[in-house]
Structure formats: C-alpha cells, structure tokens
Design an enzyme around this catalytic site. Structure first.
Site, PDB file in Angstrom:
ATOM      1  N   ASN A  12       3.707  17.002  18.544  1.00  0.00           N
ATOM      2  CA  ASN A  12       2.328  17.421  18.078  1.00  0.00           C
ATOM      3  C   ASN A  12       1.448  16.204  18.048  1.00  0.00           C
ATOM      4  O   ASN A  12       1.576  15.388  17.181  1.00  0.00           O
ATOM      5  CB  ASN A  12       2.842  18.002  16.447  1.00  0.00           C
ATOM      6  CG  ASN A  12       1.245  18.238  15.759  1.00  0.00           C
ATOM      7  OD1 ASN A  12       0.203  18.227  16.538  1.00  0.00           O
ATOM      8  ND2 ASN A  12       1.319  18.724  14.592  1.00  0.00           N
ATOM      9  N   LYS A  14      -1.540  15.993  17.133  1.00  0.00           N
ATOM     10  CA  LYS A  14      -2.459  16.161  16.121  1.00  0.00           C
ATOM     11  C   LYS A  14      -3.962  15.835  16.993  1.00  0.00           C
ATOM     12  O   LYS A  14      -4.025  15.897  17.952  1.00  0.00           O
ATOM     13  CB  LYS A  14      -2.241  15.095  15.011  1.00  0.00           C
ATOM     14  CG  LYS A  14      -0.957  15.646  14.567  1.00  0.00           C
ATOM     15  CD  LYS A  14      -0.359  14.859  13.236  1.00  0.00           C
ATOM     16  CE  LYS A  14       0.829  15.816  12.752  1.00  0.00           C
ATOM     17  NZ  LYS A  14       1.397  14.878  11.668  1.00  0.00           N
ATOM     18  N   HIS A 100       0.498  24.681  10.479  1.00  0.00           N
ATOM     19  CA  HIS A 100       0.812  23.282  10.056  1.00  0.00           C
ATOM     20  C   HIS A 100       0.299  22.820   8.749  1.00  0.00           C
ATOM     21  O   HIS A 100      -0.917  23.180   8.234  1.00  0.00           O
ATOM     22  CB  HIS A 100       0.332  22.370  11.300  1.00  0.00           C
ATOM     23  CG  HIS A 100       0.889  21.165  10.899  1.00  0.00           C
ATOM     24  ND1 HIS A 100       0.452  20.110  10.289  1.00  0.00           N
ATOM     25  CD2 HIS A 100       1.884  20.356  11.746  1.00  0.00           C
ATOM     26  CE1 HIS A 100       1.135  19.016  10.096  1.00  0.00           C
ATOM     27  NE2 HIS A 100       2.064  19.173  11.191  1.00  0.00           N
ATOM     28  N   GLU A 102      -1.196  20.336   7.668  1.00  0.00           N
ATOM     29  CA  GLU A 102      -2.411  19.915   7.614  1.00  0.00           C
ATOM     30  C   GLU A 102      -3.607  20.869   7.748  1.00  0.00           C
ATOM     31  O   GLU A 102      -4.604  20.666   7.364  1.00  0.00           O
ATOM     32  CB  GLU A 102      -2.356  18.644   8.848  1.00  0.00           C
ATOM     33  CG  GLU A 102      -1.770  17.620   8.603  1.00  0.00           C
ATOM     34  CD  GLU A 102      -0.949  16.730   9.560  1.00  0.00           C
ATOM     35  OE1 GLU A 102      -1.459  16.766  10.783  1.00  0.00           O
ATOM     36  OE2 GLU A 102      -0.281  15.839   9.240  1.00  0.00           O
ATOM     37  N   GLU A 168       8.879  21.401   7.942  1.00  0.00           N
ATOM     38  CA  GLU A 168       8.212  19.903   7.804  1.00  0.00           C
ATOM     39  C   GLU A 168       7.962  19.906   6.474  1.00  0.00           C
ATOM     40  O   GLU A 168       6.855  20.326   5.820  1.00  0.00           O
ATOM     41  CB  GLU A 168       7.087  20.184   8.596  1.00  0.00           C
ATOM     42  CG  GLU A 168       7.456  20.395   9.939  1.00  0.00           C
ATOM     43  CD  GLU A 168       6.206  19.959  10.874  1.00  0.00           C
ATOM     44  OE1 GLU A 168       6.482  18.778  11.790  1.00  0.00           O
ATOM     45  OE2 GLU A 168       5.058  20.197  10.815  1.00  0.00           O
ATOM     46  N   GLY A 174       4.306  11.701   8.231  1.00  0.00           N
ATOM     47  CA  GLY A 174       3.584  10.523   8.471  1.00  0.00           C
ATOM     48  C   GLY A 174       3.475   9.666   7.536  1.00  0.00           C
ATOM     49  O   GLY A 174       3.188   8.510   7.221  1.00  0.00           O
ATOM     50  N   SER A 214       8.300  12.377  10.108  1.00  0.00           N
ATOM     51  CA  SER A 214       8.929  11.237  10.522  1.00  0.00           C
ATOM     52  C   SER A 214      10.081  11.304  11.330  1.00  0.00           C
ATOM     53  O   SER A 214      10.962  10.443  11.241  1.00  0.00           O
ATOM     54  CB  SER A 214       9.032  10.322   9.201  1.00  0.00           C
ATOM     55  OG  SER A 214       8.111  10.055   8.678  1.00  0.00           O
TER      56      SER A 214
HETATM   57  P1  13P Z   1       5.082  12.702  11.836  1.00  0.00           P
HETATM   58  O1  13P Z   1       6.367  12.753  12.885  1.00  0.00           O
HETATM   59  O2  13P Z   1       4.111  11.883  12.214  1.00  0.00           O
HETATM   60  O3  13P Z   1       5.631  12.430  10.416  1.00  0.00           O
HETATM   61  O4  13P Z   1       4.433  14.212  11.953  1.00  0.00           O
HETATM   62  C1  13P Z   1       5.226  15.354  11.683  1.00  0.00           C
HETATM   63  C2  13P Z   1       4.573  16.526  11.804  1.00  0.00           C
HETATM   64  O5  13P Z   1       3.697  16.714  11.149  1.00  0.00           O
HETATM   65  C3  13P Z   1       4.645  17.325  13.265  1.00  0.00           C
HETATM   66  O6  13P Z   1       3.815  18.495  13.041  1.00  0.00           O
END
Ligand code: 13P
Length: 255
Positions: A12, A14, A100, A102, A168, A174, A214
C-alpha cells in the site's frame, strides 16, 4: 509450513511516489521477483489513482496485480474526488482496498460504507481487501475483539462473494510498533472463527487474512510462521523495492 492458503503480499503506497518513481520501482520489482520466489506468493500493489494505469502497464508481463486504495460504491455520478469500480478495472486493477483505517479516520468512512464498497467491488469484478483493526484506546480498554467483530460483521453483511481480510491494528500503522506474533495470531484466529460462524468452516479455511502494521523484512519470518497469518499489507516498507522483494522472499518460504 505449508498451507492451503497461498501467501498474499500487498504493497500500500498510500500517498507516495510520482510516475518516474513508480516506474523505477516496477522495473526493480520485475527484475527481482522470480529469484525472490514470487511464483509462490500473490503480490498486489496499491498505488494512488493517478499511478494505477502506468503501474499496471509496467507490470503486465509479470504476475503482479494492481489495486485501488479505495472505491466508491456507486457505479458513477456526482462524487467529486472519488473513483468507481469500472474506472479501477479500466485502469488495469483487479483488487481494491476497502475500509483502510486512514480512510475511516480522514474521511469518516463507516462500517456500513465499507460493506457497500466491498459489495460493489465484487459485483464489478474486483477483489476487495477489507481492512479492519482496533485503535490503541480500544485495545487498552479491552475492546479489541468487540471492535473486530463489529467491523467484520458490517463489512460482510452484504455477503461479498470474494474477499481477503487485512488485520491492521491502528496503533501499529506507521509507528514502528508491531503486534507480536502471538498477539497477531490471537486476532487472526479470532477472525477466522468469526468467518466460520458467518460463512461456514470451509470458506473460513480458505480465506486469506493478512497482517498490517509496521511489517518489514525483519519481522515477516516470525509473523508468517503463525498458522493464521497468510501474508501482509505493507505500507512504509513497500516503497523500497529491495525491502519489498525481501518480504516476497520471506512469504515464499511459508508457501
Ligand atoms: P505501515 O507498514 O507503514 O505501518 O502501514 C501499514 C498499512 O497501513 C498498510 O495498509
């Protein structure tokens, strides 16, 4: 360990990368994927909308698939800034993320909207990768399982025919904090039990449940060794082709 479920690794991206960077990544991925054991892993990239078509073109000679980061449930219409299922398919996508954390946090997406998106995706020919997970506050107050159950029930209420799940935990995204293999396994096993209750044990046994938060080359081995972890949805570490290839290799040893 062998499993009936082929490992699935999602990258992903982002809101990262412009076209030249995406192109460079795809070249490195295409060059390295065979020797990383890519035949044993299903790999999907989730770039931002303006990059989708180019990434799909760059990877068309490989088995790597491409997906949107979000999709609108309506077929078309006055929804400024949104993307339809047909537009994703037209850009070369076979997958889409739905729900997701976010999107839920930045755009107020509800559990019900996530279900509607997953349903529309399947009806239009995409596989939804449905994302769920608890916040730090929810975990600390002992509500993890209750939250996961609510999110899963709502997302699957329209009974999408095909889907994969990504667990997740929001506190691990992150942040550099990863769920321990035991914590992640506990959540994944719980989700598989819920799937068995909702859809029957045969369906639950073949559905892939990915871990995200992560995930990186250093921790895929221990997490993949857990019986109910079937791959990863990767943010930060998916931006670097060397790290992403190392994660493909880490997943392929589970196949
Ligand atoms: P990170 O791997 O940067 O923690 O992000 C995970 C994520 O949100 C994947 O969709």
């Amino acid at each position: 360990m062998t499993s009936v479920r082929k490992p699935l690794l999602g990258g992903n991206w982002k809101m990262h990368k412009v076209r030249a960077e995406a192109e460079e990544f795809c070249k490195a991925l295409a060059a390295g994927i065979s020797s990383a054991g890519g035949a044993d892993v299903d790999v999907v990239l989730f770039p931002s909308s303006p990059l989708l078509h180019g990434v799909a073109r760059s990877l068309e000679e490989t088995a790597v698939e491409v997906g949107g980061q979000d999709v609108h449930p309506a077929a078309q219409g006055a929804h400024t800034g949104d993307t339809s299922v047909a537009q994703l398919v037209d850009a070369g996508c076979t997958w889409t993320l739905c729900g997701h954390s976010e999107r839920r946090a930045d755009h107020g997406e509800t559990d019900e909207q996530v279900g509607a998106k997953a349903k529309a995706a399947v009806e239009g020919g995409l596989v939804p990768l449905i994302c769920i997970g608890e916040s730090q506050e929810e975990r600390e107050s002992g509500r993890t399982f209750e939250v996961l159950e609510r999110q899963l029930n709502a997302a699957l209420a329209p009974r999408p025919e095909r889907f994969a799940l990504a667990y997740e935990p929001v506190w691990a995204i992150g942040t550099g904090l990863t769920a321990t293999p035991e914590m992640a396994q506990e959540a994944h096993a719980f989700l598989r039990e819920l799937l068995a209750d909702l859809l029957g044990p045969e369906v639950a046994a073949v559905k892939r449940i990915l871990y995200g938060g992560s995930a990186k080359p250093e921790n895929v081995g221990a997490l993949s060794a857990q019986p109910d972890i079937d791959g990863f949805l990767v943010g930060g570490a998916s931006l670097d082709p060397e790290k992403f290839l190392a994660m493909i290799e880490g997943c392929s040893s589970r196949a």
